[in-house]
Design a protein around this motif. Structure first.
Motif, PDB file in Angstrom:
ATOM      1  N   ARG A   1      12.733  -9.683   3.770  1.00 39.67           N
ATOM      2  CA  ARG A   1      12.705 -10.994   3.108  1.00 39.67           C
ATOM      3  C   ARG A   1      14.070 -11.336   2.507  1.00 39.67           C
ATOM      4  O   ARG A   1      14.480 -12.481   2.518  1.00 39.67           O
ATOM      5  CB  ARG A   1      11.631 -11.010   2.036  1.00 39.67           C
ATOM      6  CG  ARG A   1      11.582 -12.272   1.211  1.00 39.67           C
ATOM      7  CD  ARG A   1      10.312 -13.019   1.419  1.00 39.67           C
ATOM      8  NE  ARG A   1      10.257 -14.207   0.589  1.00 39.67           N
ATOM      9  CZ  ARG A   1       9.227 -14.530  -0.147  1.00 39.67           C
ATOM     10  NH1 ARG A   1       8.162 -13.763  -0.176  1.00 39.67           N
ATOM     11  NH2 ARG A   1       9.226 -15.618  -0.846  1.00 39.67           N
ATOM     12  N   PHE A   2      14.748 -10.341   1.980  1.00 39.48           N
ATOM     13  CA  PHE A   2      15.996 -10.610   1.259  1.00 39.48           C
ATOM     14  C   PHE A   2      17.207  -9.905   1.862  1.00 39.48           C
ATOM     15  O   PHE A   2      18.291  -9.971   1.298  1.00 39.48           O
ATOM     16  CB  PHE A   2      15.856 -10.168  -0.207  1.00 39.48           C
ATOM     17  CG  PHE A   2      14.757 -10.858  -0.932  1.00 39.48           C
ATOM     18  CD1 PHE A   2      14.882 -12.173  -1.349  1.00 39.48           C
ATOM     19  CD2 PHE A   2      13.577 -10.188  -1.226  1.00 39.48           C
ATOM     20  CE1 PHE A   2      13.866 -12.820  -2.029  1.00 39.48           C
ATOM     21  CE2 PHE A   2      12.556 -10.823  -1.915  1.00 39.48           C
ATOM     22  CZ  PHE A   2      12.716 -12.139  -2.318  1.00 39.48           C
ATOM     23  N   HIS A   3      17.000  -9.190   2.949  1.00 38.65           N
ATOM     24  CA  HIS A   3      18.091  -8.435   3.579  1.00 38.65           C
ATOM     25  C   HIS A   3      18.719  -7.468   2.597  1.00 38.65           C
ATOM     26  O   HIS A   3      19.937  -7.312   2.532  1.00 38.65           O
ATOM     27  CB  HIS A   3      19.137  -9.377   4.176  1.00 38.65           C
ATOM     28  CG  HIS A   3      18.555 -10.434   5.046  1.00 38.65           C
ATOM     29  ND1 HIS A   3      17.986 -10.151   6.257  1.00 38.65           N
ATOM     30  CD2 HIS A   3      18.398 -11.768   4.846  1.00 38.65           C
ATOM     31  CE1 HIS A   3      17.521 -11.263   6.799  1.00 38.65           C
ATOM     32  NE2 HIS A   3      17.751 -12.259   5.962  1.00 38.65           N
ATOM     33  N   PHE A   4      17.871  -6.832   1.788  1.00 40.55           N
ATOM     34  CA  PHE A   4      18.321  -5.905   0.746  1.00 40.55           C
ATOM     35  C   PHE A   4      18.323  -4.489   1.284  1.00 40.55           C
ATOM     36  O   PHE A   4      17.386  -4.049   1.936  1.00 40.55           O
ATOM     37  CB  PHE A   4      17.380  -5.996  -0.459  1.00 40.55           C
ATOM     38  CG  PHE A   4      17.785  -5.129  -1.621  1.00 40.55           C
ATOM     39  CD1 PHE A   4      18.854  -5.484  -2.413  1.00 40.55           C
ATOM     40  CD2 PHE A   4      17.091  -3.967  -1.908  1.00 40.55           C
ATOM     41  CE1 PHE A   4      19.219  -4.688  -3.492  1.00 40.55           C
ATOM     42  CE2 PHE A   4      17.457  -3.177  -2.981  1.00 40.55           C
ATOM     43  CZ  PHE A   4      18.529  -3.545  -3.765  1.00 40.55           C
ATOM     44  N   ARG A   5      19.387  -3.743   1.004  1.00 43.79           N
ATOM     45  CA  ARG A   5      19.465  -2.332   1.429  1.00 43.79           C
ATOM     46  C   ARG A   5      19.551  -1.448   0.241  1.00 43.79           C
ATOM     47  O   ARG A   5      20.053  -1.703  -0.744  1.00 43.79           O
ATOM     48  CB  ARG A   5      20.675  -2.129   2.326  1.00 43.79           C
ATOM     49  CG  ARG A   5      20.538  -2.903   3.596  1.00 43.79           C
ATOM     50  CD  ARG A   5      21.657  -2.563   4.546  1.00 43.79           C
ATOM     51  NE  ARG A   5      21.591  -3.451   5.683  1.00 43.79           N
ATOM     52  CZ  ARG A   5      20.930  -3.162   6.795  1.00 43.79           C
ATOM     53  NH1 ARG A   5      20.302  -2.035   6.926  1.00 43.79           N
ATOM     54  NH2 ARG A   5      20.909  -4.013   7.791  1.00 43.79           N
TER      55      ARG A   5
ATOM     56  N   ARG B   1       0.818  -1.217   0.000  1.00 41.84           N
ATOM     57  CA  ARG B   1       0.000   0.000   0.000  1.00 41.84           C
ATOM     58  C   ARG B   1       0.852   1.267   0.000  1.00 41.84           C
ATOM     59  O   ARG B   1       0.324   2.365  -0.086  1.00 41.84           O
ATOM     60  CB  ARG B   1      -0.928   0.026   1.212  1.00 41.84           C
ATOM     61  CG  ARG B   1      -1.804  -1.185   1.352  1.00 41.84           C
ATOM     62  CD  ARG B   1      -2.942  -1.178   0.374  1.00 41.84           C
ATOM     63  NE  ARG B   1      -3.794  -2.340   0.661  1.00 41.84           N
ATOM     64  CZ  ARG B   1      -4.541  -2.929  -0.215  1.00 41.84           C
ATOM     65  NH1 ARG B   1      -4.580  -2.494  -1.455  1.00 41.84           N
ATOM     66  NH2 ARG B   1      -5.263  -3.971   0.109  1.00 41.84           N
ATOM     67  N   SER B   2       2.168   1.092   0.105  1.00 43.37           N
ATOM     68  CA  SER B   2       3.069   2.249   0.092  1.00 43.37           C
ATOM     69  C   SER B   2       4.459   1.807  -0.372  1.00 43.37           C
ATOM     70  O   SER B   2       4.796   0.622  -0.302  1.00 43.37           O
ATOM     71  CB  SER B   2       3.185   2.869   1.484  1.00 43.37           C
ATOM     72  OG  SER B   2       3.911   2.012   2.355  1.00 43.37           O
ATOM     73  N   ARG B   3       5.242   2.772  -0.826  1.00 43.50           N
ATOM     74  CA  ARG B   3       6.621   2.477  -1.215  1.00 43.50           C
ATOM     75  C   ARG B   3       7.418   1.960  -0.015  1.00 43.50           C
ATOM     76  O   ARG B   3       8.262   1.078  -0.152  1.00 43.50           O
ATOM     77  CB  ARG B   3       7.289   3.724  -1.787  1.00 43.50           C
ATOM     78  CG  ARG B   3       6.678   4.196  -3.100  1.00 43.50           C
ATOM     79  CD  ARG B   3       7.459   5.391  -3.659  1.00 43.50           C
ATOM     80  NE  ARG B   3       6.719   6.115  -4.656  1.00 43.50           N
ATOM     81  CZ  ARG B   3       6.587   5.738  -5.923  1.00 43.50           C
ATOM     82  NH1 ARG B   3       7.125   4.629  -6.328  1.00 43.50           N
ATOM     83  NH2 ARG B   3       5.898   6.483  -6.766  1.00 43.50           N
ATOM     84  N   ASP B   4       7.139   2.513   1.161  1.00 39.26           N
ATOM     85  CA  ASP B   4       7.834   2.056   2.370  1.00 39.26           C
ATOM     86  C   ASP B   4       7.557   0.584   2.651  1.00 39.26           C
ATOM     87  O   ASP B   4       8.456  -0.150   3.065  1.00 39.26           O
ATOM     88  CB  ASP B   4       7.434   2.902   3.580  1.00 39.26           C
ATOM     89  CG  ASP B   4       8.021   4.301   3.544  1.00 39.26           C
ATOM     90  OD1 ASP B   4       8.979   4.547   2.771  1.00 39.26           O
ATOM     91  OD2 ASP B   4       7.519   5.166   4.294  1.00 39.26           O
TER      92      ASP B   4
ATOM     93  N   PHE C   1       9.630  -4.870   2.808  1.00 39.04           N
ATOM     94  CA  PHE C   1       9.527  -6.262   2.383  1.00 39.04           C
ATOM     95  C   PHE C   1      10.865  -6.752   1.827  1.00 39.04           C
ATOM     96  O   PHE C   1      11.347  -7.829   2.195  1.00 39.04           O
ATOM     97  CB  PHE C   1       8.428  -6.427   1.330  1.00 39.04           C
ATOM     98  CG  PHE C   1       8.358  -7.802   0.748  1.00 39.04           C
ATOM     99  CD1 PHE C   1       7.596  -8.787   1.354  1.00 39.04           C
ATOM    100  CD2 PHE C   1       9.059  -8.128  -0.408  1.00 39.04           C
ATOM    101  CE1 PHE C   1       7.539 -10.071   0.830  1.00 39.04           C
ATOM    102  CE2 PHE C   1       9.009  -9.401  -0.947  1.00 39.04           C
ATOM    103  CZ  PHE C   1       8.246 -10.375  -0.326  1.00 39.04           C
ATOM    104  N   LEU C   2      11.465  -5.978   0.937  1.00 41.49           N
ATOM    105  CA  LEU C   2      12.743  -6.376   0.356  1.00 41.49           C
ATOM    106  C   LEU C   2      13.830  -6.486   1.425  1.00 41.49           C
ATOM    107  O   LEU C   2      14.634  -7.412   1.404  1.00 41.49           O
ATOM    108  CB  LEU C   2      13.167  -5.385  -0.735  1.00 41.49           C
ATOM    109  CG  LEU C   2      12.298  -5.360  -1.987  1.00 41.49           C
ATOM    110  CD1 LEU C   2      12.741  -4.242  -2.921  1.00 41.49           C
ATOM    111  CD2 LEU C   2      12.308  -6.703  -2.700  1.00 41.49           C
TER     112      LEU C   2
END
Length: 165
Positions: A161-165, A149-152, A157-158
């Motif tokens: 779920r994926f430890h993405f920064r 529902r938002s970019r945040d 989630f990324l």
């Protein structure tokens, strides 16, 4: 997660999210706009579009970025994961404004001015296209469906779920 579709109102950031997901997963990424639109701003035939889409769907892995409601049931049938960027209209309009004058890997030309027909499609997306997407997703089972529902929410989630920064 091997066959992923990313959907949402134009300007929601589907392509940005898709690129981040591609970077994390290594899955091949396909932009429906690049299949449909030619650099001279004309479009391919329905037959040519469908042939190219079927060629992608036959592959073992993919991320497909784009709505194209006519083919959404087919993609929903073939995918295992759906990411729906279901953002407010204002967010999407801001996203469109931010991309003017910038080259994009998901579009074969640089947008330099507002296309009123396109802007009307965007303004009516939540009342016209969004209900169709909701109905199709309600009928879909056996898939992971993630709605942001938002970019945040998408960024979180990324990260989680994926430890993405």
């Amino acid at each position: 997660m091997k066959k992923v579709i990313v959907i949402g109102c134009p300007g929601s950031g589907k392509s940005t999210f898709s690129r981040k997901l591609q970077k994390i997963t290594g899955l091949p990424l396909f932009y429906l706009d690049m299949i449909y639109h030619k650099p001279d701003k004309t479009t391919v035939s329905k037959k040519e579009f469908d042939e190219k889409l079927h060629g992608i769907l036959e592959q073992k892995e993919w991320i497909i970025d784009g709505n194209y409601i006519r083919t959404l049931p087919l993609r929903l049938e073939q995918c295992d994961t759906v990411f729906w960027l279901d953002y407010p209209l204002e967010v999407c309009l801001q996203g469109i404004e931010m991309r003017f004058g910038r080259p994009r890997v998901d579009m074969p030309w640089i947008e330099t001015e507002k296309d009123e027909e396109f802007m009307e499609f965007v303004r009516s997306f939540h009342s016209a296209t969004r209900p169709e997407i909701e109905e199709l997703l309600e009928k879909t089972s056996g898939k992971e469906i993630v709605i942001f529902r938002s970019r945040d929410m998408a960024e979180e989630f990324l990260r989680r779920r994926f430890h993405f920064r």
